[in-house]
Scaffold this motif. Structure first.
Motif, PDB file in Angstrom:
ATOM      1  N   LEU A  14      17.722  12.796 -39.686  1.00 23.85           N
ATOM      2  CA  LEU A  14      17.814  14.256 -39.784  1.00 23.85           C
ATOM      3  C   LEU A  14      18.271  14.845 -38.446  1.00 23.85           C
ATOM      4  CD1 LEU A  14      17.267  17.018 -41.181  1.00 23.85           C
ATOM      5  CD2 LEU A  14      14.906  16.817 -40.400  1.00 23.85           C
ATOM      6  N   TYR A  15      17.663  14.389 -37.360  1.00 29.08           N
ATOM      7  CA  TYR A  15      18.022  14.972 -36.054  1.00 29.08           C
ATOM      8  C   TYR A  15      19.466  14.665 -35.699  1.00 29.08           C
ATOM      9  CZ  TYR A  15      13.080  15.962 -35.716  1.00 29.08           C
ATOM     10  OH  TYR A  15      11.824  16.450 -35.971  1.00 29.08           O
ATOM     11  N   ASP A  16      19.910  13.466 -36.063  1.00 29.75           N
ATOM     12  CA  ASP A  16      21.322  13.156 -35.829  1.00 29.75           C
ATOM     13  C   ASP A  16      22.222  14.111 -36.619  1.00 29.75           C
ATOM     14  OD1 ASP A  16      20.584  11.138 -34.195  1.00 29.75           O
ATOM     15  OD2 ASP A  16      21.046   9.507 -35.602  1.00 29.75           O
ATOM     16  N   ASP A  17      21.874  14.281 -37.862  1.00 27.46           N
ATOM     17  CA  ASP A  17      22.704  15.145 -38.712  1.00 27.46           C
ATOM     18  C   ASP A  17      22.655  16.589 -38.235  1.00 27.46           C
ATOM     19  OD1 ASP A  17      23.273  12.896 -40.109  1.00 27.46           O
ATOM     20  OD2 ASP A  17      21.959  13.345 -41.817  1.00 27.46           O
ATOM     21  N   LEU A  18      21.474  17.025 -37.779  1.00 25.36           N
ATOM     22  CA  LEU A  18      21.355  18.394 -37.248  1.00 25.36           C
ATOM     23  C   LEU A  18      22.254  18.556 -36.023  1.00 25.36           C
ATOM     24  CD1 LEU A  18      17.516  19.094 -37.576  1.00 25.36           C
ATOM     25  CD2 LEU A  18      19.371  20.221 -38.824  1.00 25.36           C
ATOM     26  N   ALA A  19      22.216  17.567 -35.159  1.00 24.81           N
ATOM     27  CA  ALA A  19      23.029  17.649 -33.943  1.00 24.81           C
ATOM     28  C   ALA A  19      24.509  17.783 -34.319  1.00 24.81           C
ATOM     29  CB  ALA A  19      22.791  16.435 -33.058  1.00 24.81           C
ATOM     30  N   ARG A  20      24.925  16.972 -35.292  1.00 25.68           N
ATOM     31  CA  ARG A  20      26.321  17.054 -35.726  1.00 25.68           C
ATOM     32  C   ARG A  20      26.654  18.426 -36.312  1.00 25.68           C
ATOM     33  NH1 ARG A  20      26.171  11.634 -36.577  1.00 25.68           N
ATOM     34  NH2 ARG A  20      24.949  11.865 -38.479  1.00 25.68           N
ATOM     35  N   ALA A  21      25.653  19.035 -36.925  1.00 24.74           N
ATOM     36  CA  ALA A  21      25.871  20.332 -37.566  1.00 24.74           C
ATOM     37  C   ALA A  21      25.625  21.504 -36.613  1.00 24.74           C
ATOM     38  CB  ALA A  21      24.956  20.474 -38.782  1.00 24.74           C
ATOM     39  N   ASN A  22      25.413  21.186 -35.322  1.00 29.57           N
ATOM     40  CA  ASN A  22      25.129  22.235 -34.342  1.00 29.57           C
ATOM     41  C   ASN A  22      23.926  23.095 -34.739  1.00 29.57           C
ATOM     42  OD1 ASN A  22      27.406  21.880 -32.396  1.00 29.57           O
ATOM     43  ND2 ASN A  22      28.581  22.214 -34.273  1.00 29.57           N
ATOM     44  N   ALA A  23      22.901  22.406 -35.213  1.00 29.95           N
ATOM     45  CA  ALA A  23      21.668  23.100 -35.612  1.00 29.95           C
ATOM     46  C   ALA A  23      20.503  22.468 -34.865  1.00 29.95           C
ATOM     47  CB  ALA A  23      21.481  22.996 -37.124  1.00 29.95           C
ATOM     48  N   LEU A  24      19.812  23.288 -34.089  1.00 29.22           N
ATOM     49  CA  LEU A  24      18.688  22.776 -33.299  1.00 29.22           C
ATOM     50  C   LEU A  24      17.389  23.009 -34.045  1.00 29.22           C
ATOM     51  CD1 LEU A  24      19.388  24.252 -29.742  1.00 29.22           C
ATOM     52  CD2 LEU A  24      19.849  21.928 -30.522  1.00 29.22           C
ATOM     53  N   PRO A  25      16.560  21.949 -34.183  1.00 31.17           N
ATOM     54  CA  PRO A  25      15.252  22.173 -34.817  1.00 31.17           C
ATOM     55  C   PRO A  25      14.339  22.930 -33.852  1.00 31.17           C
ATOM     56  CG  PRO A  25      15.535  19.872 -34.161  1.00 31.17           C
ATOM     57  CD  PRO A  25      16.799  20.568 -33.786  1.00 31.17           C
ATOM     58  N   LEU A  26      13.875  24.087 -34.279  1.00 28.46           N
ATOM     59  CA  LEU A  26      13.063  24.921 -33.391  1.00 28.46           C
ATOM     60  C   LEU A  26      11.851  24.166 -32.873  1.00 28.46           C
ATOM     61  CD1 LEU A  26      12.442  27.669 -32.093  1.00 28.46           C
ATOM     62  CD2 LEU A  26      11.230  28.301 -34.178  1.00 28.46           C
TER      63      LEU A  26
END
Lengths: 362, 362, 362, 362
Positions: A14-26
């Motif tokens: 998930l964190y990898d995919d978030l990083a790719r999507a330019n989305a930071l987990p709060l």
């Protein structure tokens, strides 16, 4: 167990995919929401005894036209590792103009003030009007007004610069424009704004520019000194002594929308109580000597020195000399106050005085 | 025909019934909506040469305690048949305080200003703070502040009063309260407001009362004179010469919410252009002599005289003497401006000058 | 020659000494005064088709209590390399609340808005008052108000967050405080602010809080939709179509001192002209589809997408679909306008339209 | 003794001379400074049952063009002996427009409001924009805007007028101008201001006129009713019940600089507490019935009636009927508040209720 491992793996994916999507987990960064302001800005004194020779050497080695069109030493906060900033929002500097020099005309969206340290009779021209500079004068260069400086006298002139460069850069709203021609035309009499708006509580009825900065471009030391003198014996603020704000005569607010300027007198023997606020301050010692206690550390200062007080740092001031101490300062409080971000806190314990646990010996 | 008669009768009956019902038919009164302002206020000069002996005789005959607790001659506009008003909104007066006299303390919702004509060192005390009076000083008595006056000197003191009494009476919002005890306590140092707020463009950071009237209660002549002197040579307003507004230092607005105060200099040989506005003005000649042309009539004035300019009257000013003429005035323009009723019109023909068709010889 | 070498050496020594003295020579750094704003912020679209599955996966893997007490994906501008910022001043995020979840109470000096994307009936509680959330509603969480969120429904709820975190961090004025107890007390009826202040042009005479943020905490979609519907056919702004500002009902200004919120309708077939301004914008597509051209590149967007427009970037909008497009946005213009740093420029050539030289295919 | 006689003689001579010099001795008139406001304005009810037949008879006998170009009955306060005033500052009236009638265009510096009593679909045109009138709508005619009224329906239309005529006359600032041509051109769509500014908390970003009066010219009853309905159960003000102010959407202030408009709901069985203020009020009963106690006298009112409350009169309201009572009112409080003359006092004794010692049976 196996499931746990799977979940950890899934979470990493998930964190990898978030990083790719330019989305930071709060939930990974929320610690950036600190309980109280933290800053890399540190309290510091720049000694005039150290700055002056450096400025003089710069004068001997560096012609005025070099680079920034100004011979000015910017006071870089040691906490920032060489950034162009004295606090998060303000930068102070010392500038030297030698006889016969002219600093060419330009304009920029950061606003500036000058507080004259040494030398009489040079000028700062603003939008075609020369403001004649005398020691202790405050001269304004509001947002995007054309300005150049000239020294037609036979002695060097030195002043303090104060600008909101770090703030305007943080907003990425810097505009800069050099004047293309040789020489900027003079279109109004010298000190015209002083003639029109300088009498303080009496203002022209026929000329009232609607600007968010003060139409008065020079606040002469003669008036400032007289104001301080007339308040001798007044107790003033528990935190700042007889602290006066330079005023936009048509609004009663600060002289510039982003920078507040103060002159402050500390009587011999006085010692103010400590407080802190979300705004930051750069002090210049115009007269006398004394000390400040900042977050428990004592900073002794003398005539000519520069002192920075970071935001939200506890601070108090004292004058243990025999002479009245006079401090000029620039403050970013108008930014905080305009936007609902100003806060102030009083140091309640120990009669309002911090315990001193260290001493600045820079 | 017969029907016509019936209709007229029916209409008369209608009007009778309307009157009984306290209902006015608009079509009978609409002419009260005049194309332009009409007023019973007339332009007029009160000569100091005439007022001064009357004031002196009042001093000899009438003790200070009599009636209104003040020995003051109210300048009643001749157009109003004896009403307590100089214009529709303002009243000016001259007041005399003899040595050792005290005018007792009271307060009222009408606001007042004093402009000192003669005598040094008497005081006007406002809410427990004595404002020391020197010739040319402007002293404020804002809405419902306690005030008394005292003369501890050995000479008579005379000043101009300016109040918004007619306006506050038109609103039926007069509140008046005498101080019941003997003597009003002094709670602050003399001229305290001058110490704190008198330096114009430098203001205390620790003391900023939130009042709609100016916290500065004395505007000393020394400062006023200096402001006028520094503007010598400035052209100023085409209609008013070098006309300066006394300022509320924290708002940049008028000193009182209902009364604007001006000091105005006319250079020898100057002659302003004509204009008119919905606000009215009472002038007091502080220095020099000159003339005004009001609705085509010439009014010559000298030091000490009082001149009223009705609203919407064309007016222009001239100085045909050898000396600078200095006029102090009170104006009701803040009322009009606050409420969207201010208008101004420039006299466009004949180079801005009215034809003079008469002369005031009162 | 020899002298030249000496000078270079001396200058290097000077720079060493300056560095030691924490003094930067302006002539070495003045290029930071750029002719126009430069920024690392780049225009970007976050696709809802990409964000939604990530948010859902987060919901499955990450409990609400984790870290930041909120399950929210922060839209990190790709130009910033992972910083917590969508523009220099604002951050947008998408937040998920699953049935029966409660996001715990806290407060912070950054201000927040929520714009509801999906799910009916959850609440955001502000200082003890629950604001019930329906799709399209705007909900405010002003500076340092206590707030928690709860979902007592049987379906997931998703909303957009908008905060001024990067700005408040740039000022180093972040204050954060968690609520220590379990559960925050409810002290006022649900939607109390909507009851009192929701009727827009009619406001309670007995309850008028003096806050720089709007006392109305919920702006319901029903009203927003009705406003947009009643304006159908109105041409609106040449640059933004029918763009409406959410209002602080007691000041006529933005809902928060640092964040302006807009709702904007683009009719099918419409294409606005280009302009640029010093403020930045984050758009969320509430309805329909269309495109924006930003600095010559075309960005196609659809319902649910997020689009960032950096400051001083040329931009224009078009709707080439069959349906009205409705965009919600947050803007940092109040910061610039309050401080005299707002500027706007119209794209004058080619009928106001940029040449399209590229296309975003993220 | 002889001396005494002499002094009296001298004093009489002085008074004669003062009168000739247009100078009033303050000590003879100071009683005009009353402890509290006194007024000739008296509380009064104009019964709709009495006004309506008079208005109808006027319609039959008096053509619209007659005199004031309006068929309006002005509510003359009985205390004033036939002056054109309902209070010291305001005048209310009822106006009738028969089918096919047009009241010609004119403009004037007094500002006006209309509150529609009867008839649907007639219009009031303001500066070329028709505001369509429905019962309960509030329509504005700001200071010096051109306006005419037309009735193209098949039924009579009646509305309440409210103007600041007495105030503007007291300032002698009346300007009136008839439109010289036949018919005033329509330049904007009907109800254009309602389209643009009617949505209350959402306002156009591209059209924001800078006027001191509200840009919204019609406040429709549908919105007003909805606002009142949504507040059902709210307690509201102890003195006025659920009293709502019509708002200038861009300032949060009153709709006109001189006139504040309120709509006020009194629930069945409610009885407010007494207070008094320096401002005056004219009420129109839009719905229901009830009573007010004014300075100890009870005034029972019913739908359609008009009630005036003089300034500084104690007053409280009650609803002893079964139906919600809805009162519309105009108030001159903006005048007092703008100029520092507003005061309010709470009736502290007897639980806030006056003793009723009389009853109005007009």
């Amino acid at each position: 167990m196996a499931i746990k491992v799977d979940e950890a793996v899934l979470e990493e994916q998930l964190y990898d995919d978030l990083a790719r999507a330019n989305a930071l987990p709060l939930w990974k960064i929320a610690s950036l929401m600190t309980p109280e302001p933290t800053t890399r800005i540190i309290p510091h004194i720049w000694r005039w005894s150290e700055l002056e020779p450096l400025l003089q050497r710069s004068g001997e080695l560096v012609p005025i036209e070099r680079g920034g069109e100004r011979r000015a030493l910017q006071l870089a906060n040691p906490g920032l590792g060489g950034e162009w900033a004295t606090t998060d929002t303000l930068v102070a500097a010392v500038q030297l103009l030698l006889p016969a020099e002219r600093a060419p005309a330009h304009r920029h969206s950061p606003s500036a003030i000058r507080f004259i340290m040494e030398g009489e009779g040079a000028y700062s021209a603003v939008d075609g009007e020369r403001c004649i500079m005398m020691p202790g004068d405050l001269v304004l260069t509001p947002n995007f007004t054309w300005h150049d400086h000239g020294n037609d006298t036979d002695h060097r002139v030195i002043w303090m610069d104060g600008l909101d460069v770090p703030f305007v850069r943080a907003l990425n709203s810097v505009f800069f424009q050099p004047w293309k021609e040789v020489g900027f035309p003079t279109t109004r009499p010298d000190n015209n704004s002083l003639t029109l708006y300088g009498s303080g509580s009496l203002q022209p009825t026929w000329a009232r520019p609607q600007t968010d900065y003060s139409p008065l471009l020079v606040y002469p030391w003669t008036q400032t000194e007289q104001a301080l003198r007339s308040m001798r014996g007044v107790e003033g603020s528990p935190f700042d002594g007889v602290a006066l704000q330079y005023l936009h005569p048509h609004t009663g607010g600060p002289v510039l929308p982003t920078i507040d300027c103060w002159i402050q007198s500390l009587a011999p023997g006085s010692h103010t109580k400590a407080h802190r606020h979300t705004s930051s301050v750069v002090y210049h010692v115009h007269q006398g000597s004394g000390f400040s206690v900042i977050d428990g550390r004592r900073f002794d200062w003398q005539r000519g020195d520069y002192l920075v007080i970071p935001q939200w740092a506890w601070h108090e001031h004292g004058n243990d000399g025999d002479e009245e101490a006079v401090l000029f300062s620039i403050q970013d409080s108008p930014i905080h106050k305009s936007l609902g971000l100003y806060r102030e806190e009083v140091f309640e314990t120990a009669g309002g005085h911090q315990e001193v646990t260290g001493r600045f010996d820079g």
